[in-house]
Design an enzyme around this catalytic site. Sequence first.
Site, PDB file in Angstrom:
ATOM      1  N   VAL A  71       4.648  -3.922  -4.356  1.00  0.00           N
ATOM      2  CA  VAL A  71       5.318  -2.725  -3.830  1.00  0.00           C
ATOM      3  C   VAL A  71       5.585  -2.913  -2.338  1.00  0.00           C
ATOM      4  CG1 VAL A  71       5.012  -0.259  -3.330  1.00  0.00           C
ATOM      5  CG2 VAL A  71       4.261  -1.172  -5.533  1.00  0.00           C
ATOM      6  N   ALA A 116       3.142  -3.485   2.497  1.00  0.00           N
ATOM      7  CA  ALA A 116       3.262  -3.902   1.093  1.00  0.00           C
ATOM      8  C   ALA A 116       1.879  -3.984   0.462  1.00  0.00           C
ATOM      9  CB  ALA A 116       3.937  -5.273   1.014  1.00  0.00           C
ATOM     10  N   LYS A 117       1.835  -4.086  -0.812  1.00  0.00           N
ATOM     11  CA  LYS A 117       0.587  -4.394  -1.531  1.00  0.00           C
ATOM     12  C   LYS A 117       0.985  -4.917  -2.896  1.00  0.00           C
ATOM     13  CE  LYS A 117      -3.827  -4.091  -0.642  1.00  0.00           C
ATOM     14  NZ  LYS A 117      -4.446  -4.210   0.686  1.00  0.00           N
ATOM     15  N   GLY A 118       0.081  -5.688  -3.513  1.00  0.00           N
ATOM     16  CA  GLY A 118       0.355  -6.193  -4.851  1.00  0.00           C
ATOM     17  C   GLY A 118      -0.940  -6.349  -5.613  1.00  0.00           C
TER      18      GLY A 118
END
Length: 427
Positions: A71, A116-118
Amino acid sequence: MVAISSVERPTMECETEHFLMAQRQLDEIALEMGLDRELHERLRYPKRALIVTVPVRMDDGSVKTFTGYRVHHDVTLGPAKGGIRFHPEVNLGEVSCLAMLMTWKCALMGLPYGGAKGGIRVEPWKLSAGETERLTRRYTSEIINLIGPDKDIPAPDMYTNEQTMAWIMDTYSINVGHTVPSVVTGKPVSIGGSFGRTEATGRGVAYCVRRAVKHFGIKNESPSVVVQGFGNVGSVTANLLHQSGYKIVAVSDVYGGIHNPKGIDIPRLLAWLSEHGKVEGFPGTEIVTNKELLEIECDVLVPAALGGVITAANADKLNCKIIVEGANGPTTPEADMMLHDRGIPVIPDILANAGGVTVSYFEWVQGMMHLFWSEDEVNQRLEQIMGRACDQVLELATKDKLRPRMAALRIGVSRIAEAKRLRGLYP
Ligand code: NAD
């Protein structure tokens, strides 16, 4: 709270309880700072979110599929930056919430990044090394269009580490046809990682503790500290504070905690931990549960394990004078208000644990410019940036009588809002 959007915009898939918590924080600060309504609306949601199916050949020959996410909350100030976690509780809401926090964190620290992050929904402890490598490589190839040194730069998070970053870097490099170390940070030093990255988050937390102790006038010559979580962040924080003459009276890990009101010898505890695998049993200490640990009398409490451990159920039982958040999201919004009413300041995660992303930025800069900084150089630069951000947050909190969390958010959000205003809306 701000009445915004529920009529005009239908619910998004990311709007889990976790995500709504981050959104409520933004709503609160948007109202407080009088943020433009349309800008506020844009910042309440991720810019883009990718959900991928990750098929993996298991060791027994079967194929299992996992769900992965990446994201981008906002990319106004630069490429998106944020970790990748492997955990069974990973979902779109959690990843979107953490991506939003990364936006505010990077802006607060003055880094030229978006948030962001994932992650992958998986029980990583059930995978062999080979399965983990295949999972990581296939996930990388599924999100490859989103990442890149100028687009989005992943880093380690829960249950991912230097090795995971090396596999992501290798998979990306093979796909584009040349070596691209700067596609990730938190890599091993031998393939372009930075000195000081592993200790950076704990070093930043320890810095914030010392700064907060001074700012809030704790007179104790050897301030007492309780640290929940004795992993990367917690153990480095405890060790550095021990070296500065602080008294670490209790620490814990997932198995439980230990307490000695006279102080724990942290270097000896580290040696004990590497031999025994847990802190429990360390000579001269009493066993406490993780719940009891949070309520031990001390000057500074550092939650450095999980999110959501300080809640409305225990906020009135804490016996500390200051809280410095090493973990992401350890304090619920209700608890935050209760602590404020009790006069216990909370140095928020987006400031206190930002040492990690700051040295990630140093790693990226060194990679892009083919530079190599010494560990001393890295630590000095980190202290400069942490010092500036701490000063700004504490000054604003004092001047406008804000909780430090609100002051930190206001600085981060207003920097993004200003940049969005200047860039304008395309087309
Ligand atoms: P880690 O895996 O190295 O250590 C986690 C520690 O917490 C371990 O000691 C573990 O035993 C303990 N723990 C796990 N479950 C627990 C429980 N239920 N109760 C008490 N202790 C428990 O992780 P880390 O890298 O030190 O990260 C800790 C926190 O800091 C996480 O919230 C993470 O998101 C946050 N954080 C880490 C970094 C970083 O650079 N490592 C950066 C920013 C934020």
